[in-house]
Design a protein around this motif. Sequence first.
Motif, PDB file in Angstrom:
ATOM      1  N   ARG A   1      -0.130  38.941  40.841  1.00  0.00           N
ATOM      2  CA  ARG A   1       0.554  39.950  41.641  1.00  0.00           C
ATOM      3  C   ARG A   1       1.596  40.829  40.634  1.00  0.00           C
ATOM      4  O   ARG A   1       2.030  40.196  39.863  1.00  0.00           O
ATOM      5  CB  ARG A   1       1.379  38.675  42.456  1.00  0.00           C
ATOM      6  CG  ARG A   1      -0.024  37.588  42.902  1.00  0.00           C
ATOM      7  CD  ARG A   1       0.798  36.721  43.624  1.00  0.00           C
ATOM      8  NE  ARG A   1       1.794  37.790  44.791  1.00  0.00           N
ATOM      9  CZ  ARG A   1       2.686  37.410  45.833  1.00  0.00           C
ATOM     10  NH1 ARG A   1       2.431  35.296  45.758  1.00  0.00           N
ATOM     11  NH2 ARG A   1       3.487  37.820  46.512  1.00  0.00           N
TER      12      ARG A   1
ATOM     13  N   ASP B   1       3.334  41.995  44.008  1.00  0.00           N
ATOM     14  CA  ASP B   1       3.772  42.236  44.677  1.00  0.00           C
ATOM     15  C   ASP B   1       5.692  41.484  45.195  1.00  0.00           C
ATOM     16  O   ASP B   1       6.062  42.279  45.883  1.00  0.00           O
ATOM     17  CB  ASP B   1       3.354  42.228  45.753  1.00  0.00           C
ATOM     18  CG  ASP B   1       3.076  40.872  46.039  1.00  0.00           C
ATOM     19  OD1 ASP B   1       3.141  39.960  44.905  1.00  0.00           O
ATOM     20  OD2 ASP B   1       2.263  40.372  47.059  1.00  0.00           O
ATOM     21  N   ARG B   2       6.358  41.089  44.346  1.00  0.00           N
ATOM     22  CA  ARG B   2       6.699  39.720  44.036  1.00  0.00           C
ATOM     23  C   ARG B   2       8.557  41.101  43.292  1.00  0.00           C
ATOM     24  O   ARG B   2       8.846  41.422  42.641  1.00  0.00           O
ATOM     25  CB  ARG B   2       6.502  39.436  43.668  1.00  0.00           C
ATOM     26  CG  ARG B   2       5.796  37.871  44.063  1.00  0.00           C
ATOM     27  CD  ARG B   2       5.730  36.756  43.563  1.00  0.00           C
ATOM     28  NE  ARG B   2       4.460  37.029  42.178  1.00  0.00           N
ATOM     29  CZ  ARG B   2       3.903  36.368  40.897  1.00  0.00           C
ATOM     30  NH1 ARG B   2       4.312  35.660  41.693  1.00  0.00           N
ATOM     31  NH2 ARG B   2       3.525  36.743  40.129  1.00  0.00           N
ATOM     32  N   GLY B   3       9.326  41.475  44.334  1.00  0.00           N
ATOM     33  CA  GLY B   3      10.415  41.532  43.748  1.00  0.00           C
ATOM     34  C   GLY B   3      10.677  42.938  45.274  1.00  0.00           C
ATOM     35  O   GLY B   3      10.713  42.321  46.322  1.00  0.00           O
TER      36      GLY B   3
ATOM     37  N   ARG C   1       8.892  49.516  40.718  1.00  0.00           N
ATOM     38  CA  ARG C   1       9.083  47.821  42.054  1.00  0.00           C
ATOM     39  C   ARG C   1       9.736  47.300  40.583  1.00  0.00           C
ATOM     40  O   ARG C   1       9.213  47.081  39.534  1.00  0.00           O
ATOM     41  CB  ARG C   1       8.627  48.252  42.195  1.00  0.00           C
ATOM     42  CG  ARG C   1       8.630  45.958  42.720  1.00  0.00           C
ATOM     43  CD  ARG C   1       6.770  45.398  43.341  1.00  0.00           C
ATOM     44  NE  ARG C   1       6.640  45.829  44.476  1.00  0.00           N
ATOM     45  CZ  ARG C   1       5.610  46.565  44.914  1.00  0.00           C
ATOM     46  NH1 ARG C   1       4.743  46.610  43.444  1.00  0.00           N
ATOM     47  NH2 ARG C   1       5.871  46.434  46.035  1.00  0.00           N
TER      48      ARG C   1
ATOM     49  N   LEU D   1      10.680  43.274  39.659  1.00  0.00           N
ATOM     50  CA  LEU D   1      10.056  42.432  39.901  1.00  0.00           C
ATOM     51  C   LEU D   1      10.920  40.745  39.623  1.00  0.00           C
ATOM     52  O   LEU D   1      11.660  41.538  39.170  1.00  0.00           O
ATOM     53  CB  LEU D   1       8.863  42.156  38.423  1.00  0.00           C
ATOM     54  CG  LEU D   1       7.745  43.332  38.124  1.00  0.00           C
ATOM     55  CD1 LEU D   1       6.635  42.859  37.611  1.00  0.00           C
ATOM     56  CD2 LEU D   1       6.774  43.760  39.952  1.00  0.00           C
ATOM     57  N   ASP D   2      10.448  40.146  40.512  1.00  0.00           N
ATOM     58  CA  ASP D   2      11.151  39.176  40.632  1.00  0.00           C
ATOM     59  C   ASP D   2      10.832  38.027  39.827  1.00  0.00           C
ATOM     60  O   ASP D   2       9.643  38.535  38.974  1.00  0.00           O
ATOM     61  CB  ASP D   2       9.999  37.730  41.806  1.00  0.00           C
ATOM     62  CG  ASP D   2      11.212  38.832  42.910  1.00  0.00           C
ATOM     63  OD1 ASP D   2      12.261  39.107  43.363  1.00  0.00           O
ATOM     64  OD2 ASP D   2      10.802  37.785  44.252  1.00  0.00           O
TER      65      ASP D   2
ATOM     66  N   THR E   1       6.848  37.319  33.951  1.00  0.00           N
ATOM     67  CA  THR E   1       5.714  36.588  35.450  1.00  0.00           C
ATOM     68  C   THR E   1       5.131  37.381  35.214  1.00  0.00           C
ATOM     69  O   THR E   1       3.597  36.840  34.906  1.00  0.00           O
ATOM     70  CB  THR E   1       5.778  37.046  36.864  1.00  0.00           C
ATOM     71  OG1 THR E   1       6.667  38.306  37.075  1.00  0.00           O
ATOM     72  CG2 THR E   1       7.818  36.508  36.814  1.00  0.00           C
TER      73      THR E   1
ATOM     74  N   ALA F   1      15.527  42.615  42.677  1.00  0.00           N
ATOM     75  CA  ALA F   1      15.018  42.017  42.489  1.00  0.00           C
ATOM     76  C   ALA F   1      15.000  40.192  41.935  1.00  0.00           C
ATOM     77  O   ALA F   1      16.644  40.141  41.824  1.00  0.00           O
ATOM     78  CB  ALA F   1      13.906  42.217  40.513  1.00  0.00           C
ATOM     79  N   ASP F   2      14.669  38.889  42.902  1.00  0.00           N
ATOM     80  CA  ASP F   2      15.298  38.176  42.071  1.00  0.00           C
ATOM     81  C   ASP F   2      15.758  37.804  40.282  1.00  0.00           C
ATOM     82  O   ASP F   2      14.662  37.066  39.918  1.00  0.00           O
ATOM     83  CB  ASP F   2      14.968  36.511  42.554  1.00  0.00           C
ATOM     84  CG  ASP F   2      15.380  35.343  42.770  1.00  0.00           C
ATOM     85  OD1 ASP F   2      16.148  35.476  41.707  1.00  0.00           O
ATOM     86  OD2 ASP F   2      14.498  34.528  42.538  1.00  0.00           O
TER      87      ASP F   2
END
Length: 475
Positions: free
Chosen positions: A123, A125-127, A238, A240-241, A246, A355-356
């Motif tokens: 993945r 798409d996180r962030g 992007r 990323l979290d 990750t 982002a986290d």
Amino acid sequence: MPTVSYSRRCRERSISAVKHHGGCHTWRRRLVRWVSTTEESDAVSETRTERRRDVIVVGGGLAGLVAACTAARAGADVLLVEGRDLGGRARTDRRQGFTFNRGPRALYVDGQAAPVLADLGVRTDRGGAPDTSAARGLRGGQLHVVPQGPMSLLRTTLVSARQKPTVAAVTARIPRLDPERFAGLTADQAIDRLRLPAAGADLLRALVRLTTYAAATDELDGVAAIRQLQLGLTTGVRYLDGGWQTLVDDLARRATELGVEVRRDTAVQALAPSADGNVEVRTSSGDLLAGTAVVATGTPAAATALLGRPVAESGRLGPPALAACLELGLRRPPAVPFVIGIDEPVYLSTHCPPADLAPEGGAVVHVMRYLRSDDADRSDEVRSALRALAARAGIAPGDVVEERFLARMTVTGALPTAATGGLAGRPPVEDPTRPGVLLAGDWVGPDGLLADAAASSAATAGRLAAARGARLAVA
């Protein structure tokens, strides 16, 4: 008459049946692996203690993991060898609750890496995208509005009122430009061809540095620069979290699912073709044998050391892209979230949020200076300058919870330059002058820059390695 072992007779009959009748791909692959294993166990003179692998991947960074997963998914028996921890430059570190990438990592949304990773089940798409709505340009020690549309263009003091219509017209054309019209030119020469006023050219040069991480715009290939600029100005990047770790963790998990054997803390010392068309892989713990070796060691120098010969046919490669980075874990986001240097090669971006990467309410900010390969080491001076840039963005000493300074990090192994033929002049993944050895990395192949080049070349190497390993095993 010499005695022929039962296992050898079985092998001979099985190979004959495979060649005569064919059979499904999976059955053929399993039979080939069994034949390879039993041949080694039967050979009285055999000195190796391990079976032959279809593919051995040297290096466990992003490129190595992608190559290993791609080859294994195609049915190859894959061993990945890494001298340290998996991830290479994509690793992240946790410090007092803050996640620091090793430098400001950003994934291009429409670059080559995203679909390669998605195809492997990783993945991306996180962030979220960086907040550039309040971006500022640093010129003459002062912050100015960076024009991103009609209203900000009217407000900016980076270009004069008389120059603004020309700057607006040229920047609007950039997404539609044909990058190939700048073949043979450097990035600076490509910018000159656009006939911008000096202030507009300086702004565009800053955006090229931002999107390519390259200080040497007087050497960088113009085609690569314009392509990367188009990616940056359209769909963007992007953050990323959880950081790029990750991606590493997802790829490592996928490798395990696909049956890749991962061997850490094993240094590869040399590669050499064997008489039977395989590749000997000499390591700190013994010799290995592979149908194909994929070298994904991060830099051209490391690959050259393993092969004992230059990785570029001409012996010429562009310089590496380097940077100095100040990583800050903050109690709160800064007043100015994004700064690009117009008259000096610097950058500041708030990676968390979006982002986290930090405790609730906190922030992670990267402050960076792009370096040329021939820049003298001025670590203390650079660190002080980056702290001063952070202060201009509203970051007070009391806001800083955690700080790390990376004085001279490698961003990419070798830049594509106009003098070395641009993207097409980079070392290819496959070269007939190095049979059995494939390359992968952010300096390999004709596609993309940074992680996009690493992922694209690695996916190609993985597919080619699996196909070659299968041919050798059946032959």
